[in-house]
Scaffold this motif. Structure first.
Motif, PDB file in Angstrom:
ATOM      1  N   GLN A  45       0.830  -1.206   0.000  1.00 11.26           N
ATOM      2  CA  GLN A  45       0.000   0.000   0.000  1.00 11.26           C
ATOM      3  C   GLN A  45       0.864   1.255   0.000  1.00 11.26           C
ATOM      4  OE1 GLN A  45      -0.195  -2.669   1.963  1.00 11.26           O
ATOM      5  NE2 GLN A  45      -2.284  -3.069   2.694  1.00 11.26           N
ATOM      6  N   ALA A  46       1.924   1.230   0.809  1.00 17.08           N
ATOM      7  CA  ALA A  46       2.816   2.389   0.874  1.00 17.08           C
ATOM      8  C   ALA A  46       3.501   2.620  -0.469  1.00 17.08           C
ATOM      9  CB  ALA A  46       3.864   2.181   1.968  1.00 17.08           C
ATOM     10  N   LEU A  47       3.941   1.533  -1.109  1.00 13.91           N
ATOM     11  CA  LEU A  47       4.624   1.650  -2.391  1.00 13.91           C
ATOM     12  C   LEU A  47       3.718   2.279  -3.452  1.00 13.91           C
ATOM     13  CD1 LEU A  47       7.179   1.070  -4.002  1.00 13.91           C
ATOM     14  CD2 LEU A  47       6.272  -1.212  -4.508  1.00 13.91           C
ATOM     15  N   THR A  48       2.448   1.883  -3.471  1.00 16.22           N
ATOM     16  CA  THR A  48       1.492   2.472  -4.416  1.00 16.22           C
ATOM     17  C   THR A  48       1.375   3.977  -4.207  1.00 16.22           C
ATOM     18  OG1 THR A  48       0.225   0.409  -4.537  1.00 16.22           O
ATOM     19  CG2 THR A  48      -0.913   2.429  -5.198  1.00 16.22           C
ATOM     20  N   LEU A  49       1.290   4.393  -2.936  1.00 18.47           N
ATOM     21  CA  LEU A  49       1.163   5.821  -2.621  1.00 18.47           C
ATOM     22  C   LEU A  49       2.437   6.588  -2.988  1.00 18.47           C
ATOM     23  CD1 LEU A  49      -0.622   5.362   0.816  1.00 18.47           C
ATOM     24  CD2 LEU A  49      -1.604   6.514  -1.168  1.00 18.47           C
ATOM     25  N   PHE A  50       3.597   5.991  -2.718  1.00 24.03           N
ATOM     26  CA  PHE A  50       4.853   6.669  -3.039  1.00 24.03           C
ATOM     27  C   PHE A  50       5.053   6.790  -4.549  1.00 24.03           C
ATOM     28  CE2 PHE A  50       6.477   5.288   1.312  1.00 24.03           C
ATOM     29  CZ  PHE A  50       6.384   6.573   1.832  1.00 24.03           C
TER      30      PHE A  50
END
Length: 464
Positions: free
Chosen positions: A245-250
């Motif tokens: 999820q964090a990677l998608t946002l970054f």
């Protein structure tokens, strides 16, 4: 004009903040604080306390009411300075953001009681009194004050017109406490902290030194470390270990802000968490191309390279870390926010250097680890090993002695002390310490073997 040599009311806590730290007007970017492993925040969240049905008043330098993380959280805003509620300092907004993100369901009341203007001291003080009374009348259950003075109320009362103003503040605070309202005052603001014994004095977590007469009752999770709002959501997921999820946002943020080195660094950490080490290295390189002086990125890239056994390249990264830290004249610093022990980070880097036979650099890292945490027995032991390699046996023995005092069950430290003594020809003493190592670990073959070797040396010398 204010009187000469009259002290001023000022902001306490993270008062070095500037409004530009909160809002970059040229780039139209707002910033939010991040909490780096703060136990107080974690405990608060684990308790399920969210501030629901609670009004919290912040009496400070005002607020940037358009901030995306605050604009829907304001229960009321009032100005007591005559300059409007807009925050020109940054402090009030930062406090509001910390509160908003610590207790997400609380209603925030903003009372602007501080403006850096040229009014008499009595007016500065009366603004605080008016703000406290307004907070009480507005239904606040908590009042937070980061505004005040280092001097005590009895000393302030001696200045022109201030006696009545000081009484007004203390009367307002007494009224709040009588109404069972919690009043929090920042450590260092002896006035108004001295208005009532029930006032909660709030210190900052990790603040190294407070004056002798300041005794914080509690420590606040106030974080002066700010990141752009476009980075924060990904960061929050990263801290929770939600790497996908964090990677998608970054990735979304990087597309919009490819010039931000932190985005590339945090994206790399997500990839590391997903064990995509080569991709992580590429992201770290992107971050370093933007900001080559970022110590944390060099360190994390080195750790990632170790994961894919590119040890030589990892050491090159650690070389950059040492160069940047030493050039800055720092004895030791936190290498990464994603760590539980700053001292152990330096210790681990020392281990990598030691394995590469880079003993000077290893000693440098161990010294930093010991300076940060004098109780780090592992670092003491390994530093002694480096001294022994350099044939400085007397020095090494001192390190081993401290290591065994700190951790009496550390087999290696007892063994190493015995080995150093044997190198000095002090065979009988060395046997004593080999025996200590064997007593702790009967399967310690190196101690058993050295004891046999040294015993043989003793017999040979006796026969002579």
């Amino acid at each position: 004009m204010p009187e000469q040599n009259v002290p001023r009311v000022r902001l306490f806590g993270a008062h070095e903040l500037k409004i530009s730290d909160i809002f970059d007007e040229k780039k139209d970017i707002y910033y939010v604080p991040i909490f780096q492993g703060n136990d107080d925040v974690n405990k608060l969240h684990q308790s399920a306390y969210t501030g629901k049905n609670t009004k919290c008043a912040i009496l400070d330098s005002g607020v940037l009411s358009d901030h995306p993380y605050l604009k829907d959280r304001m229960g009321a805003i009032e100005d007591f300075t005559g300059h409007g509620p807009q925050d020109r300092e940054g402090h009030g907004t930062a406090v509001a953001l910390n509160l908003a993100m610590t207790v997400p369901d609380a209603s925030i009341l903003i009372g602007k009681v501080y403006e850096n203007d040229d009014v008499p001291l009595s007016e500065y003080i009366n603004r605080i009194a008016r703000g406290v009374n307004w907070a009480i009348d507005s239904g606040a259950r908590i009042i937070n004050l980061s505004v005040g003075m280092e001097k005590r109320k009895e000393d302030i009362s001696k200045y022109s017109g201030c006696s009545e103003a000081v009484k007004n503040v203390c009367k307002a605070i007494n009224r709040a406490i009588e109404n069972r309202i919690s009043v929090l005052v920042a450590a260092g603001a002896n006035f108004p902290a001295d208005c009532h014994e029930s006032i909660i004095v709030v210190g900052l977590s990790g603040n190294p030194v407070y004056p002798k007469d300041v005794h914080p009752t509690v420590y606040s999770p106030f974080s002066p470390i700010l990141v752009p709002t476009f980075l924060f959501e990904g960061y929050a997921h990263l801290k929770m270990g939600m790497y996908e999820q964090a990677l998608t946002l970054f990735k979304q943020a990087v597309d919009l802000h490819p010039e931000d080195h932190q985005l590339w660094k945090y994206q790399a950490l997500c990839l590391y968490g997903l064990k995509k080490y080569n991709d992580a290295v590429q992201s770290f390189d992107k971050a370093l191309a933007i900001k080559q002086s970022d110590v944390e990125t060099w360190y994390l890239k080195g750790i990632t390279l170790l994961a894919i056994t590119q040890n030589d390249k990892a050491i090159e990264c650690f070389d950059e870390v040492l160069k940047l830290v030493d050039n800055a004249g720092l004895t030791g610093m936190k290498l990464t926010e994603f760590s539980n022990s700053i001292s152990d980070d330096w210790y681990n880097m020392g281990v990598y250097y030691e394995r590469a036979s880079r003993y000077d650099e290893a000693a440098n890292c161990y010294d930093k680890a010991i300076w940060i945490d004098p109780l780090n027995a592992k670092a003491r032991n390994n530093r002694g090993v480096i001294s022994a390699i350099e044939e400085k046996y007397e020095d090494s023995i001192k390190y081993f002695e401290v290591a065994t005092e700190l951790n009496p069950s550390m087999v290696d430290a007892w063994f190493n002390k015995g080995l150093a003594l044997s190198r000095l020809g002090r065979y009988e003493e060395s046997i004593e310490f080999f025996d200590k190592a064997i007593a702790i670990d009967p399967a310690c073959n190196k101690a058993l073997n050295e004891k046999i070797r040294v015993t043989g040396k003793l017999k040979s010398s006796e026969e002579l």
